[in-house]
Design an enzyme around this catalytic site. Structure first.
Site, PDB file in Angstrom:
ATOM      1  N   TYR A  56       0.861  -1.181   0.000  1.00 33.51           N
ATOM      2  CA  TYR A  56       0.000   0.000   0.000  1.00 33.51           C
ATOM      3  C   TYR A  56       0.902   1.238   0.000  1.00 33.51           C
ATOM      4  O   TYR A  56       1.384   1.681   1.045  1.00 33.51           O
ATOM      5  CB  TYR A  56      -0.911   0.023   1.219  1.00 33.51           C
ATOM      6  CG  TYR A  56      -1.950  -1.077   1.264  1.00 33.51           C
ATOM      7  CD1 TYR A  56      -2.189  -1.896   0.176  1.00 33.51           C
ATOM      8  CD2 TYR A  56      -2.693  -1.299   2.416  1.00 33.51           C
ATOM      9  CE1 TYR A  56      -3.142  -2.903   0.217  1.00 33.51           C
ATOM     10  CE2 TYR A  56      -3.657  -2.310   2.469  1.00 33.51           C
ATOM     11  CZ  TYR A  56      -3.870  -3.100   1.372  1.00 33.51           C
ATOM     12  OH  TYR A  56      -4.814  -4.103   1.416  1.00 33.51           O
ATOM     13  N   ARG A 211     -16.261   0.578  -2.974  1.00 29.76           N
ATOM     14  CA  ARG A 211     -15.318   1.609  -3.433  1.00 29.76           C
ATOM     15  C   ARG A 211     -15.944   3.000  -3.449  1.00 29.76           C
ATOM     16  O   ARG A 211     -15.547   3.861  -4.225  1.00 29.76           O
ATOM     17  CB  ARG A 211     -14.795   1.284  -4.827  1.00 29.76           C
ATOM     18  CG  ARG A 211     -14.458  -0.187  -5.063  1.00 29.76           C
ATOM     19  CD  ARG A 211     -13.195  -0.601  -4.378  1.00 29.76           C
ATOM     20  NE  ARG A 211     -12.938  -2.026  -4.556  1.00 29.76           N
ATOM     21  CZ  ARG A 211     -11.736  -2.570  -4.566  1.00 29.76           C
ATOM     22  NH1 ARG A 211     -10.667  -1.815  -4.409  1.00 29.76           N
ATOM     23  NH2 ARG A 211     -11.586  -3.877  -4.695  1.00 29.76           N
ATOM     24  N   GLY A 216     -23.483   6.736  -0.574  1.00 28.23           N
ATOM     25  CA  GLY A 216     -24.633   7.640  -0.628  1.00 28.23           C
ATOM     26  C   GLY A 216     -24.252   9.054  -1.018  1.00 28.23           C
ATOM     27  O   GLY A 216     -25.116   9.923  -1.127  1.00 28.23           O
TER      28      GLY A 216
END
Length: 332
Positions: A56, A211, A216
């Site tokens: 990462y 993802r 929302g």
């Protein structure tokens, strides 16, 4: 914060974990200080599970966690790490993958140094690290040796199929399997979820908001940065995005009735799948993290769950996240 067990009679961790990948990789630049503040806010709210990977940001994420954990008692943070078979150091990967098991201890040594800890709570090979020419038994066997030596406490797997899970578990107890799981990603329910439940293995569920689609807050006009991998994801293409956002709006209707956010109801749905399912929330900001806590207070009835699943039928989700469906390339 309630607790859930990892594996059969395994350690207890917070019922949601913080997935830290987005703070360093895939979704464009993140604010370093806000990332650290988000980790601190998670600790203050009782989150004990923190998920990272040596790839990462080529080691950046582990260094970020080290900085954030300064002054924190080690036992207050359960750290899970994925490795991909490369040497990583501060933003640059130094060589191609070396998937042979005898090199795993070298990857672990680098991770321990970057994190500034003496052991990793849960260690697992990433999918890219699993060479089909190297039996999974060998890879798990070397990690099992690291468990005996005290450098690792538990072993996990990431994105593998039922046969690989069984073979690995026969060598050493596997505590969790990490897979994407959400209202938009339910394919593991057919074979993989029954397999791990038979074996007493927990599910570490990431991508619970698909993802960001199930946050929302996504709109069809949102502009993504050039370094945001979602730009190339079929699920986010203009035609598919419109269909998927229509499903989100159907979910929003239920959320409004219950006076919660779409993200909260999506996370609560994953939490409802069983005590052996531990969602990872990939928050990069304190505001995103705060929103997720509302899901912990929800108690979805059987009628609620039926309405949610009718609002988001899996067969109507348009496009995969990856250009090739994940089930086509993970190790079976």
């Amino acid at each position: 914060m309630k607790k859930r067990a990892i594996g059969h009679n395994g350690p207890l961790v917070s019922e949601i974990g913080l997935g830290c990948m987005g703070m360093s990789w895939l979704y464009g630049n993140a604010d370093r200080m806000e990332s650290i503040a988000t980790i601190h806010a998670a600790l203050e709210k009782g989150i004990t599970l923190f998920d990272t990977g040596d790839f990462y940001g080529d080691g950046h994420n582990e260094l970020l966690l080290r900085e954030a954990f300064q002054g924190i008692q080690r036992e207050n943070a359960f750290i899970s790490v994925k490795f991909d078979g490369k040497l990583h150091s501060q933003g640059k990967s130094h060589r191609k993958s070396d998937n042979h098991p005898h090199t795993v201890k070298n990857f672990l040594e680098d991770t321990l140094l970057r994190l500034g800890v003496e052991y990793i709570d849960l260690y697992q090979p990433g999918t890219a690290c699993i060479d089909p020419n190297v039996p999974i038994e060998e890879t798990v066997g070397i990690i099992a040796d690291l468990v005996k030596k005290g450098y690792v406490r538990y072993i996990g797997l990431s994105e593998v199929g039922s046969d690989t899970i069984r073979r690995a578990h026969a060598v050493h107890s596997i505590s969790w399997l990490q897979m994407e799981y959400s209202l938009f990603n339910r394919s593991i329910e057919l074979n993989i979820l029954p397999t791990i439940r038979e074996l007493g293995i927990s599910l570490s569920a990431y991508g619970v908001l698909s993802r960001g689609l199930l946050s929302g807050t996504w709109s069809k006009d949102r502009e993504l940065g050039t370094d945001d991998k979602r730009r190339k994801a079929p699920r986010f293409s203009s035609e598919n995005l419109q269909k998927n956002l229509a499903l989100v709006e159907a979910l929003r209707t239920i959320a409004k009735e219950k006076q919660v956010t779409v993200a909260q109801i999506a996370i609560a749905w994953v939490l409802s799948r069983g005590e052996d399912v531990i969602p990872l929330v990939g928050a990069r900001k304190r505001s995103q993290l705060q929103d997720s806590f509302g899901a912990l207070e929800m108690n979805l009835s059987s009628d609620d769950l039926l309405r949610i699943e009718e609002a988001v039928p899996p067969e109507l989700v348009a496009g995969e996240y990856f250009p090739i469906p994940r089930e086509k390339w993970f190790i079976n």
